[in-house]
Design a protein around this motif. Structure first.
Motif, PDB file in Angstrom:
ATOM      1  N   UNK A 165      37.006  23.218  63.200  1.00  0.00           N
ATOM      2  CA  UNK A 165      37.552  22.271  62.229  1.00  0.00           C
ATOM      3  C   UNK A 165      36.895  22.572  60.884  1.00  0.00           C
ATOM      4  N   UNK A 166      37.719  22.910  59.920  1.00  0.00           N
ATOM      5  CA  UNK A 166      37.190  23.306  58.610  1.00  0.00           C
ATOM      6  C   UNK A 166      37.594  22.283  57.569  1.00  0.00           C
ATOM      7  N   UNK A 167      36.793  22.198  56.531  1.00  0.00           N
ATOM      8  CA  UNK A 167      37.049  21.290  55.410  1.00  0.00           C
ATOM      9  C   UNK A 167      37.358  22.124  54.166  1.00  0.00           C
ATOM     10  N   UNK A 168      37.934  21.512  53.147  1.00  0.00           N
ATOM     11  CA  UNK A 168      38.182  22.244  51.908  1.00  0.00           C
ATOM     12  C   UNK A 168      36.890  22.827  51.345  1.00  0.00           C
ATOM     13  N   UNK A 169      36.919  24.100  50.955  1.00  0.00           N
ATOM     14  CA  UNK A 169      35.736  24.772  50.427  1.00  0.00           C
ATOM     15  C   UNK A 169      34.974  25.574  51.452  1.00  0.00           C
ATOM     16  N   UNK A 170      35.262  25.367  52.745  1.00  0.00           N
ATOM     17  CA  UNK A 170      34.593  26.161  53.772  1.00  0.00           C
ATOM     18  C   UNK A 170      35.053  27.617  53.683  1.00  0.00           C
ATOM     19  N   UNK A 171      34.104  28.541  53.550  1.00  0.00           N
ATOM     20  CA  UNK A 171      34.442  29.962  53.448  1.00  0.00           C
ATOM     21  C   UNK A 171      34.729  30.502  54.840  1.00  0.00           C
ATOM     22  N   UNK A 172      35.966  30.911  55.039  1.00  0.00           N
ATOM     23  CA  UNK A 172      36.383  31.463  56.327  1.00  0.00           C
ATOM     24  C   UNK A 172      36.023  32.941  56.406  1.00  0.00           C
ATOM     25  N   UNK A 173      36.306  33.682  55.346  1.00  0.00           N
ATOM     26  CA  UNK A 173      35.950  35.088  55.237  1.00  0.00           C
ATOM     27  C   UNK A 173      36.045  35.480  53.765  1.00  0.00           C
ATOM     28  N   UNK A 174      35.813  36.733  53.466  1.00  0.00           N
ATOM     29  CA  UNK A 174      35.948  37.234  52.094  1.00  0.00           C
ATOM     30  C   UNK A 174      37.013  38.326  52.069  1.00  0.00           C
ATOM     31  N   UNK A 175      37.575  38.521  50.893  1.00  0.00           N
ATOM     32  CA  UNK A 175      38.586  39.562  50.706  1.00  0.00           C
ATOM     33  C   UNK A 175      38.255  40.289  49.402  1.00  0.00           C
ATOM     34  N   UNK A 176      38.078  41.606  49.493  1.00  0.00           N
ATOM     35  CA  UNK A 176      37.721  42.418  48.332  1.00  0.00           C
ATOM     36  C   UNK A 176      38.672  43.596  48.188  1.00  0.00           C
ATOM     37  N   UNK A 177      39.114  43.790  46.963  1.00  0.00           N
ATOM     38  CA  UNK A 177      39.832  45.017  46.619  1.00  0.00           C
ATOM     39  C   UNK A 177      38.834  45.909  45.897  1.00  0.00           C
ATOM     40  N   UNK A 178      38.227  46.837  46.649  1.00  0.00           N
ATOM     41  CA  UNK A 178      37.185  47.702  46.098  1.00  0.00           C
ATOM     42  C   UNK A 178      37.700  49.115  45.868  1.00  0.00           C
ATOM     43  N   UNK A 179      39.007  49.277  45.715  1.00  0.00           N
ATOM     44  CA  UNK A 179      39.534  50.610  45.399  1.00  0.00           C
ATOM     45  C   UNK A 179      39.038  51.074  44.042  1.00  0.00           C
ATOM     46  N   UNK A 180      38.706  50.109  43.190  1.00  0.00           N
ATOM     47  CA  UNK A 180      38.065  50.376  41.898  1.00  0.00           C
ATOM     48  C   UNK A 180      36.846  49.469  41.801  1.00  0.00           C
ATOM     49  N   UNK A 181      35.715  50.047  41.423  1.00  0.00           N
ATOM     50  CA  UNK A 181      34.479  49.276  41.271  1.00  0.00           C
ATOM     51  C   UNK A 181      34.272  48.948  39.799  1.00  0.00           C
ATOM     52  N   UNK A 182      34.003  47.684  39.531  1.00  0.00           N
ATOM     53  CA  UNK A 182      33.613  47.264  38.183  1.00  0.00           C
ATOM     54  C   UNK A 182      32.092  47.244  38.116  1.00  0.00           C
ATOM     55  N   UNK A 183      31.536  48.049  37.245  1.00  0.00           N
ATOM     56  CA  UNK A 183      30.084  48.156  37.107  1.00  0.00           C
ATOM     57  C   UNK A 183      29.658  47.469  35.817  1.00  0.00           C
ATOM     58  N   UNK A 184      28.925  46.368  35.940  1.00  0.00           N
ATOM     59  CA  UNK A 184      28.471  45.589  34.784  1.00  0.00           C
ATOM     60  C   UNK A 184      27.006  45.917  34.490  1.00  0.00           C
TER      61      UNK A 184
END
Length: 371
Positions: A188-207
């Motif tokens: 049972x999850x509530x709003x804001x609960x992180x289920x997983x992450x999703x990243x598009x790392x085909x391009x890396x932004x280097x700061x």
């Protein structure tokens, strides 16, 4: 007899002292001392290492520490409190935009939608019949308006129920790779609960941050090279954007570069060393050893007509082992690199070896004679 013996002894002692003085060279007028580094007996010239001044490419670089970020990155969370009924992804899976990631219990929402759709059908039927009655003046305009308002309200209820049903399904907002999941089926999850992450790392932004002093030389499209402790090779990229504000504490500006990462070797969050290659230009360079500082001024010994001439110069940019000469010398001048401590202004010198700023060992021509 005794006086004769004493006199002979004194003559022997005097002869011995005279021989010692003569053999030691003491008090001999015109005796020549050959100092270390001199050209030879009678020459008076100091052996020095010289270089011929010339122009060379100058591309000064700068190093900074940066952090890698994904091109697009989100935390997958729920909008409403609900129970997980389906997890449709594998950890680390590459997904497409619109793919289903998680589904929640939708029984109650579907029932609400079915009820709203039934009410919509009934109100639409009543409104259609009322228009026929209104045409025959059997129904007033106020009654027709009321039926139309009911129809609009039921359409809104259906739209709301469909939206709630859509909230029970989480889809990938863009193509990327999912991370580790933090819930299981039945959780049972509530709003804001992180289920997983999703990243598009085909391009890396280097700061990374660049000091204010280099701000005028930073521009979009400037090439960079970066390294990380995870790999031995370098990664190339280009500056994509520059922040419009400087940090008031560090007086540095945040710069973002983009690095192609289609092989997925770089990961978001990596610490990377950035080398920024500034625009290459031509500069008159001499080895740093040629400089003779005096107060706030810089001097070199230029070799002219076989003599060391003390010359004031104005220096510019530096890089390891070399310094730019802005004013004071001309291309083709010969300057002393090693031996500056042994010469004075006007001293005769013997330039035996020369070296260019590019490291090539050459013979220098001084006063028309090759050293």
């Amino acid at each position: 007899m005794r006086n004769i013996v004493v006199g002979a002894a004194l003559l022997v002692v005097a002869a011995g002292v005279g021989w010692y003085v003569k053999s030691s060279g003491a008090e001999q007028p015109g005796a020549q001392q050959i100092a270390p580094g001199r050209g030879g007996p009678g020459s008076g010239a100091v052996n020095v290492l010289v270089t011929t001044v010339g122009y060379a490419p100058f591309a000064q670089d700068m190093e900074a520490i940066g952090t890698a970020h994904a091109n697009e990155s989100v935390d997958v969370t729920a909008k409403v409190s609900n129970r997980v009924t389906l997890i449709a992804f594998r950890e680390g899976q590459q997904v497409k935009s619109g793919d289903v990631l998680v589904e929640f219990d939708s029984h109650q929402v579907r029932a609400t939608l079915a009820e709203a759709e039934a009410a919509l059908r009934d109100s639409r039927s009543q409104f259609n019949r009322s228009r026929e009655l209104f045409a025959t003046r059997a129904l007033s305009e106020a009654q027709l308006d009321q039926l139309q308002a009911t129809l609009s309200m039921n359409e809104a209820r259906v739209a709301g129920a469909r939206s709630q049903l859509e909230d029970t399904i989480i889809r990938a907002p863009f193509a990327g790779r999912v991370g580790l999941r933090n819930v299981s089926v039945g959780s049972f999850v509530s709003p804001g609960t992180v289920i997983t992450t999703l990243d598009d790392a085909s391009v890396i932004k280097l700061d990374f941050s660049v000091p204010e002093v280099f701000l005028s030389q930073i521009k979009e499209g400037l090439e960079i090279t970066s390294r990380t402790t995870a790999y031995a090779d370098e990664f190339k990229g280009k500056v994509s954007s520059i922040d419009n504000r400087l940090d008031p504490v560090s007086r540095a500006v945040l710069v973002r570069a983009r690095i192609d990462n289609r092989d997925a070797r770089l990961k978001p969050g990596m610490l990377m060393t950035v080398r920024l290659m500034r625009a290459e230009s031509s500069a008159m360079l001499v080895p740093e050893e040629a400089l003779v500082p005096e107060g706030n001024s810089q001097y070199v010994f230029a070799v002219r007509d076989g003599k060391a001439v003390r010359t004031q110069v104005l220096i510019g940019r530096r890089r390891p082992g070399e310094v730019e000469i802005v004013k004071g010398l001309a291309e083709g001048d010969v300057v002393v690199v090693e031996g500056t401590q042994m010469v004075r202004d006007g001293s005769p010198v013997n330039p035996v070896v020369s070296a260019t700023p590019r490291g090539a060992m050459l013979e220098a021509e001084v006063g028309g004679e090759r050293a």
